[in-house]
Write an enzyme that holds these catalytic residues in place. Sequence first.
Site, mmCIF file in Angstrom:
data_model
loop_
_atom_site.group_PDB
_atom_site.id
_atom_site.type_symbol
_atom_site.label_atom_id
_atom_site.label_comp_id
_atom_site.label_asym_id
_atom_site.label_seq_id
_atom_site.Cartn_x
_atom_site.Cartn_y
_atom_site.Cartn_z
ATOM 1 N N LYS A 64 0.846 -1.211 0.000
ATOM 2 C CA LYS A 64 0.000 0.000 0.000
ATOM 3 C C LYS A 64 0.868 1.241 0.000
ATOM 4 O O LYS A 64 1.996 1.247 0.514
ATOM 5 C CB LYS A 64 -0.976 0.036 1.191
ATOM 6 C CG LYS A 64 -0.345 0.249 2.579
ATOM 7 C CD LYS A 64 -0.196 1.704 2.983
ATOM 8 C CE LYS A 64 0.643 1.856 4.235
ATOM 9 N NZ LYS A 64 1.658 2.817 4.277
ATOM 10 N N PRO A 98 9.608 -4.495 0.539
ATOM 11 C CA PRO A 98 10.679 -4.349 1.525
ATOM 12 C C PRO A 98 10.143 -4.249 2.958
ATOM 13 O O PRO A 98 9.059 -3.724 3.189
ATOM 14 C CB PRO A 98 11.382 -3.054 1.122
ATOM 15 C CG PRO A 98 10.601 -2.444 0.037
ATOM 16 C CD PRO A 98 9.563 -3.400 -0.436
ATOM 17 N N GLY A 147 4.544 -5.916 6.186
ATOM 18 C CA GLY A 147 4.179 -6.864 7.251
ATOM 19 C C GLY A 147 2.668 -6.985 7.387
ATOM 20 O O GLY A 147 2.127 -8.087 7.570
ATOM 21 N N SER A 148 1.978 -5.865 7.268
ATOM 22 C CA SER A 148 0.514 -5.879 7.341
ATOM 23 C C SER A 148 -0.066 -6.620 6.139
ATOM 24 O O SER A 148 -1.064 -7.341 6.267
ATOM 25 C CB SER A 148 -0.035 -4.449 7.362
ATOM 26 O OG SER A 148 0.493 -3.758 8.466
ATOM 27 N N ASP A 189 -3.044 -1.230 9.511
ATOM 28 C CA ASP A 189 -3.134 -1.236 8.043
ATOM 29 C C ASP A 189 -3.693 -2.548 7.488
ATOM 30 O O ASP A 189 -3.919 -2.657 6.283
ATOM 31 C CB ASP A 189 -1.731 -1.054 7.416
ATOM 32 C CG ASP A 189 -1.137 0.313 7.693
ATOM 33 O OD1 ASP A 189 -1.900 1.260 7.969
ATOM 34 O OD2 ASP A 189 0.097 0.432 7.637
#
Length: 316
Positions: free
Chosen positions: A27, A112, A120-121, A154
Amino acid sequence: MTEPLNAERERPRLAASGPVRVRVPAKINLHLGVGPIRRDGYHELTTVYHAVSLYDEVSARRGDQLTLTMEGEGAGELPLDESNLVIRAATVLAKTAGVAAQARLHLRKQIPIAGGLAGGSADAAAALVACDALWGLGRSRDDLAEIAAEVGSDVPFLVLGGTALGTGRGETISPVLARPTAWHWVLAFATGGLSTPEVYRELDRQRDALLAPAPLGAPDDLMAALRQRDPGVLAAALGNDMQAAALALRPELGDVLDAGTDAGALAGMISGSGPTCLFLARDAAHASLLASTLAATPVCRSAVAVTGPVPGARVL
Ligand code: C5P
């Protein structure tokens, strides 16, 4: 104890027998308005999320335990235990559904780590969708988005994707009415990551030092721009309240922004809490030219052209 007659209907019926593969986008925030810090330590946000075509993939197979392996971007840097958002997401889903948390999960990363792209989300959102299919839970996307809010601010957006307004701490999502346009972006990656909480702390410090309040305006110009097809209009409506804080922590990112605008980007800004820099291009050819120019500058680790909006986490 005997089961109620309708238990069969409520039980998972379409559990996957083979592996489930889920693709999930990164995102960016077209607008990131950060308000005051709340009692729970989070900041009140008004943000416009936008999912772009840089993807991670989570696959889920049957297993006796909950395990995670990974390859790609940042492999070897991320813990693979219960502190990993993928494991957290699977555990929260299993608990909510009342099933055993058993799956062999594998993560293939391109997004990344700590890059301001919610990697991660995204992985957590993919794990929710993958485990939902593996365990045959059949949860709706809205149900999964609600569970996702327990994992991170997120994560609900990355279950849904597209372009959406995020409020609260970012977890309350409503889709944005926009023209079906593909926007062309370039993401310029930096070496190393930035810690989101540290960037928020720096923003609070800057505001305290300047005695500057933290107003949260509605992104009206951006909403209007998203109803048009003119990238020049969109460029003028982009904004990120975290940019000054990210630049204070990593001043060299200013050179990346300058390199992008010198190379003809319509707009350049820090993505989320950084350190990835984000540029708007006129069209696909312009984006690919910008990406190769940026990738060749010493200030960038690499650069890619992407488009948005794209859907959220989906089974392949
Ligand atoms: O929700 P998530 O776990 O992704 O947030 C990571 C950290 O970012 C939080 O612990 C908090 O320090 C900061 N944060 C914030 N306000 C938000 C979202 C995140 O201060 N709205």
